[in-house]
Motif scaffolding. Structure first.
Motif, short mmCIF file in Angstrom:
data_model
loop_
_atom_site.label_atom_id
_atom_site.label_comp_id
_atom_site.label_asym_id
_atom_site.label_seq_id
_atom_site.Cartn_x
_atom_site.Cartn_y
_atom_site.Cartn_z
N ASN A 39 0.80 -1.16 -0.04
CA ASN A 39 0.05 -0.01 0.02
C ASN A 39 1.00 1.15 0.13
O ASN A 39 1.83 1.43 0.71
N TYR A 40 0.47 2.08 -0.64
CA TYR A 40 1.24 3.58 -0.79
C TYR A 40 1.35 4.11 0.66
O TYR A 40 2.55 4.51 0.95
N GLU A 41 0.18 3.95 1.61
CA GLU A 41 0.56 4.90 2.57
C GLU A 41 1.60 3.88 3.62
O GLU A 41 2.10 4.75 4.56
N ASP A 42 1.73 2.71 3.44
CA ASP A 42 2.56 2.02 3.97
C ASP A 42 4.05 2.48 3.86
O ASP A 42 5.06 1.87 4.38
N LEU A 43 4.39 2.84 2.69
CA LEU A 43 5.72 3.42 2.29
C LEU A 43 5.99 4.73 2.64
O LEU A 43 7.07 5.31 2.52
N LEU A 44 5.28 5.59 3.46
CA LEU A 44 5.14 6.87 3.47
C LEU A 44 6.75 7.00 4.75
O LEU A 44 7.17 8.09 4.59
N PHE A 45 6.81 5.72 5.57
CA PHE A 45 7.93 6.01 6.04
C PHE A 45 9.39 6.37 5.31
O PHE A 45 10.08 6.99 5.91
N ALA A 46 9.43 6.04 4.05
CA ALA A 46 10.61 6.04 3.58
C ALA A 46 10.99 7.54 2.99
O ALA A 46 12.20 7.83 2.63
N LEU A 47 9.70 8.52 3.29
CA LEU A 47 10.15 9.72 3.20
C LEU A 47 11.23 10.39 3.85
O LEU A 47 11.89 11.18 3.78
N ALA A 48 11.48 9.69 5.20
CA ALA A 48 12.18 10.36 6.12
C ALA A 48 13.76 9.73 6.05
O ALA A 48 14.33 10.15 7.02
#
Length: 209
Positions: A39-48
Motif C-alpha cells: 500500500n502507498y500509505e505503508d511506504l510513507l516512512f521512506a520519506l524520512a
C-alpha cells in the motif's frame, strides 16, 4: 516569538514535494523484485530515510543494485520534484534579511544535483549537509552538528524546519528548536514541534518583527 540567526531546512516534504516521484517508483520496485503489492500509505516512512536505509528496512538483499534501479525509475518518473508554493520567495526573503540559510537532508549528492540544483535556491544556502557528508544520519544529531559547525553558530541560534519525526528527533538531539512544515507533514500529531508552520510564509515571523 523567538527570532533566529539561522534557519536550516530539510528538503523533501519541506522545500520540495517529492512524495509521488519517490514512492510510486518504490512501489514498482517492490512489485518487480519481491512480488509484493504494498500500500502507498505503508511506504510513507521512506520519506524520512536515506534511500538505501529504506531498502534495508524493506528487506532487499542486493541493496546497491536495487537502489540504482530505484533511482533510475525516480529519474524517469514524469512528475518530478516541485517547489511547495511560495517557498522559494520565502527563502530569498530570509536570505535578504541576513539570516543564514542551511540544509540538512537525507538526499545524497547525486539526488541533490538532480532535484534541488535546478530550483536555483542552492546559492542562498551558506552550508549544505547531505547523506554523503556524515557517518550517522537523522535522527542522529551529527548532520545538524556538522551544519552549525559550518555556519559557525550555536544550536540555540538556529531552528531546523522539517516534516517528519526523524527531523524532529534530529533537532532535539542537537538541542535545537524544531519547526514543523505542516504543508508537507504526514503525521503532525506525532510531533511535538516548538513551532507549527501552516504555510511557508510563516517562516518570516521567525526573523522579521
Amino acid at each position: 516569538m523567538k527570532k533566529y540567526k539561522s534557519i536550516i531546512f530539510d528538503i523533501d516534504g519541506t522545500i520540495l514535494n517529492t512524495e509521488k516521484m519517490n514512492l510510486i517508483p518504490l512501489k514498482q520496485l517492490i512489485k518487480e523484485e519481491k512480488n509484493i503489492d504494498m500500500n502507498y500509505e505503508d511506504l510513507l516512512f521512506a520519506l524520512a530515510l536515506p534511500g538505501k536505509k529504506t531498502l534495508e528496512k524493506l528487506g532487499f538483499e542486493d541493496i546497491e543494485s536495487s537502489y540504482n534501479k530505484w533511482v533510475k525509475y525516480v529519474n524517469e518518473y514524469e512528475e518530478g520534484a516541485t517547489l511547495f508554493d511560495n517557498i522559494d520567495c520565502v527563502i530569498k526573503d530570509i536570505y535578504s534579511n541576513n539570516i543564514l540559510c542551511g540544509i540538512v537532508s537525507s538526499k545524497n549528492k547525486a539526488q541533490y544535483d538532480i532535484d534541488f540544483m535546478p530550483t536555483g535556491l542552492h546559492e542562498y544556502m551558506s552550508a549544505v549537509i547531505l547523506e554523503d557528508d556524515t557517518m550517522n544520519h537523522k535522527p542522529h544529531p551529527e548532520p545538524l552538528e556538522k551544519v552549525i559547525e559550518k555556519l559557525k553558530i550555536n544550536p540555540e541560534d538556529a531552528i531546523y524546519i522539517g516534516d517528519s519525526l526523524y527531523d524532529y528527533k534530529c533537532a532535539k538531539s542537537c538541542n535545537m528548536d524544531f519547526g514543523l512544515a505542516l504543508w508537507g507533514a504526514k503525521n503532525p500529531k506525532d510531533i511535538n514541534a516548538d513551532i507549527n508552520l501552516k504555510n511557508p510564509s510563516d517562516l518570516l515571523k521567525l526573523i522579521i518583527d
